[in-house]
Design a protein around this motif. Structure first.
Motif, short mmCIF file in Angstrom:
data_model
loop_
_atom_site.label_atom_id
_atom_site.label_comp_id
_atom_site.label_asym_id
_atom_site.label_seq_id
_atom_site.Cartn_x
_atom_site.Cartn_y
_atom_site.Cartn_z
N ALA A 153 -12.19 -35.51 -10.18
CA ALA A 153 -10.95 -36.32 -10.41
C ALA A 153 -11.33 -37.64 -11.13
O ALA A 153 -10.71 -37.81 -11.96
N VAL A 209 -4.72 -27.87 -12.87
CA VAL A 209 -4.52 -27.47 -11.40
C VAL A 209 -6.03 -26.74 -11.11
O VAL A 209 -6.31 -25.86 -11.76
N THR A 229 -7.39 -27.36 -4.71
CA THR A 229 -6.50 -28.21 -4.45
C THR A 229 -5.47 -27.49 -3.40
O THR A 229 -5.50 -26.37 -3.29
N SER A 262 -1.95 -35.12 -15.42
CA SER A 262 -2.32 -35.35 -14.19
C SER A 262 -3.48 -34.29 -13.97
O SER A 262 -3.54 -33.35 -14.59
N GLN A 300 1.15 -27.64 -2.44
CA GLN A 300 1.42 -28.92 -2.76
C GLN A 300 1.70 -29.28 -4.16
O GLN A 300 2.52 -29.99 -4.56
N ALA A 301 0.53 -28.70 -4.74
CA ALA A 301 0.58 -28.88 -6.41
C ALA A 301 1.85 -28.25 -6.86
O ALA A 301 2.54 -28.88 -8.01
N TRP A 309 -5.27 -32.14 -10.53
CA TRP A 309 -4.89 -31.89 -9.14
C TRP A 309 -6.14 -31.01 -8.63
O TRP A 309 -6.70 -29.84 -8.98
N THR A 310 -6.90 -31.81 -7.63
CA THR A 310 -8.29 -31.35 -7.16
C THR A 310 -8.75 -31.78 -5.88
O THR A 310 -8.24 -33.19 -5.67
N GLY A 311 -9.40 -31.34 -5.19
CA GLY A 311 -10.05 -31.80 -3.80
C GLY A 311 -11.36 -32.52 -4.18
O GLY A 311 -11.99 -33.28 -3.17
N ASN A 351 -3.49 -35.93 -8.16
CA ASN A 351 -2.89 -34.96 -7.18
C ASN A 351 -1.43 -35.54 -7.02
O ASN A 351 -0.78 -35.51 -5.83
N THR A 352 -0.89 -36.09 -8.16
CA THR A 352 0.56 -36.33 -8.11
C THR A 352 0.94 -36.34 -9.68
O THR A 352 0.07 -36.55 -10.48
#
Length: 478
Positions: free
Chosen positions: A420, A258, A262, A411, A266-267, A413-415, A435-436
């Motif tokens: 990614a 993570v 992000t 996984s 949600q994470a 998790w990043t914007g 992101n899942t």
């Protein structure tokens, strides 16, 4: 209390085991014995393989259309019995009954339907004159008789993962389910006998000795197991003596990585679901949370809050329960041992205890302050325990994520799209989610690297694993 003694299912009918030993089936939510299962011996395994060999003589020559129709009919029959199968699965595993149809039975039906379709969609190199004066083409054929062993975490679902591609490709099967969760697999065999010829699917019950006899038998040309790394290594060694093909779906130690860019809430929601679903008894479970140091405390607080409100354990019929008990007393002792042996620098921020004194329930647990060489980071727990570490930058995150013996799933998790894609490339795992974490689809392959094994389940790749390729060349004359 004691219940009935189960029977094997061989050549299209129930069959008594030849051995005298039995295994008690224990309800993991109550610790009560509700049935017993035989410990099948070599003679039982011989009988099952003999039936599968007879069946292969005809099933191996059926058309793809015939195999597809049979699997579609089996899928429909299981769908019609979804509630019954969910009851059996809940009895064996203690899983929350309310969500079992949607979570597992419907998925099993979909996977059968996928492989029914795959039976008619094999592709290969076109027939042509690759050598002057000769025409070549490729036949893709069934392997023959297949031996398979399935685990206790998803009894019906893992049986479908194994038998569906094998049968769709024209093979016949001898399968041993886990000694603690045989009910739904036996019911699957009974239902399959309504649409498949006798001997195409045979189920033999027993313990590790039965599994060893099944996997070491000279008849099967491919053996497949979903289980522990230890079991997988034993299978690979035994298969080497006979040059059998081997399909191994083994353990995992999945990181969820993570970054600060992000949506942390949600994470936290997604990772808590992925960490504690099925009591963490999933080789793709999010067992390691690697979080950027700048948001470590914030994310841990969000995870702790989410655990308190959503990750409740309890009996299969209790309302509001997210996950049930661990599968058996040995598994409870193993999970408890990991937490009891934590080093002084680690901190249990939530959970860390058995819940109650009846049933194999363990609280959702979060542990922080861990170092890369700690046991909880390096070893598979297979329980509801989330190990948390922090990292400084991308390079350190990749090194920490890849720095374990397992390589099944991960996984990120990043914007940041570029980040990614870099992690999708650099993470050394058979499945990478962005992101899942933890969704599956029948169309995509599942399988890992390193100590997580080799071979693929699901997808067209999983189907092709149960076939062999033959080159045929014909002289044209002239």
């Amino acid at each position: 209390m004691t219940g009935p003694t189960l029977r094997n299912f061989i050549d299209g009918a129930p069959a008594d085991a030849r051995g005298d030993a039995t295994i008690d089936l224990v309800d993991p939510a109550t610790e009560e014995v509700y049935a017993s299962a035989p410990v099948s011996v070599e003679a039982d395994v011989d009988a099952a393989y003999a039936a599968a060999s007879r069946a292969f003589a005809t099933w191996g020559r059926t058309t793809p259309a015939d195999r597809q129709l049979a699997l579609f009919r089996l899928a429909d029959a299981l769908a019609d019995r979804a509630e019954e199968l969910a009851d059996l699965e809940s009895q064996d595993t203690g899983k929350p009954r309310a969500s079992l149809v949607a979570d597992e039975i419907d998925q099993s039906v979909d996977q059968l339907r996928f492989f029914a379709g795959a039976a008619r969609n094999l592709e290969g190199r076109g027939a042509a004159e690759y050598l002057a004066g000769h025409t070549s083409y490729v036949r893709r054929e069934p392997i023959g008789v297949v031996g398979q062993v399935t685990p206790w975490n998803y009894p019906l679902n893992m049986a479908i993962w194994k038998i569906a591609p094998a049968i769709a490709a024209g093979n016949t099967v001898v399968l041993k389910p886990s000694d603690t969760t045989p009910l739904s697999t036996l019911r699957l065999a009974e239902v399959a006998a309504e649409v498949l010829p006798p001997g195409v699917l045979n189920v033999v019950l027993g313990d590790r000795s039965t599994g060893a006899a099944l996997l070491g038998h000279p008849t099967p040309q491919l053996v497949a197991i979903t289980g522990s790394v230890r079991a997988g290594m034993e299978v690979a060694r035994a298969a080497a003596d006979d040059l059998k093909r081997v399909h191994l779906e083994l353990g995992g130690k999945a990181p969820a990585i993570v970054f600060a860019d992000t949506d942390l809430a949600q994470a936290a929601e997604g990772i808590v679901t992925a960490a504690y679903f099925n009591a963490g008894q999933d080789c793709t479970a999010a067992t390691r949370l690697l979080v950027h140091e700048s948001v470590h405390d914030e994310l841990v607080a969000l995870v702790r809050e989410r655990v308190a409100t959503h990750a409740r354990t309890g009996g299969p019929r209790e309302p509001g329960v997210f996950y049930g008990p661990l599968n058996n007393a040995d598994q409870l002792a193993m999970v408890s041992g990991f937490v009891d042996r934590l080093p002084d620098h680690a901190e249990v921020v939530v959970g860390g205890r058995r819940q109650g004194d009846r049933g194999y329930f363990y609280e959702a647990t979060v542990v922080t302050g861990l170092r890369q060489d700690d046991e909880l980071v390096q070893s598979e727990v297979f329980g509801p325990v989330l190990a948390v570490q922090s990292f400084r930058d991308e390079a350190e995150a990749i090194a920490m994520a890849n720095g374990v013996p397992y390589a099944l799933a991960a996984s990120v998790w990043t914007g940041d799209h570029g980040r990614a894609m870099r992690f999708a490339r650099d993470l050394d795992f058979g499945c990478v989610w962005i992101n899942t974490h933890i969704p599956f689809v029948s169309d995509m392959p599942h399988g890992g690297f390193k100590h997580s094994g080799y071979g693929k389940d699901l997808s067209q790749y999983g189907f092709e694993d149960y076939t062999r390729v033959k080159h045929v060349m014909s002289f044209l004359g002239g």
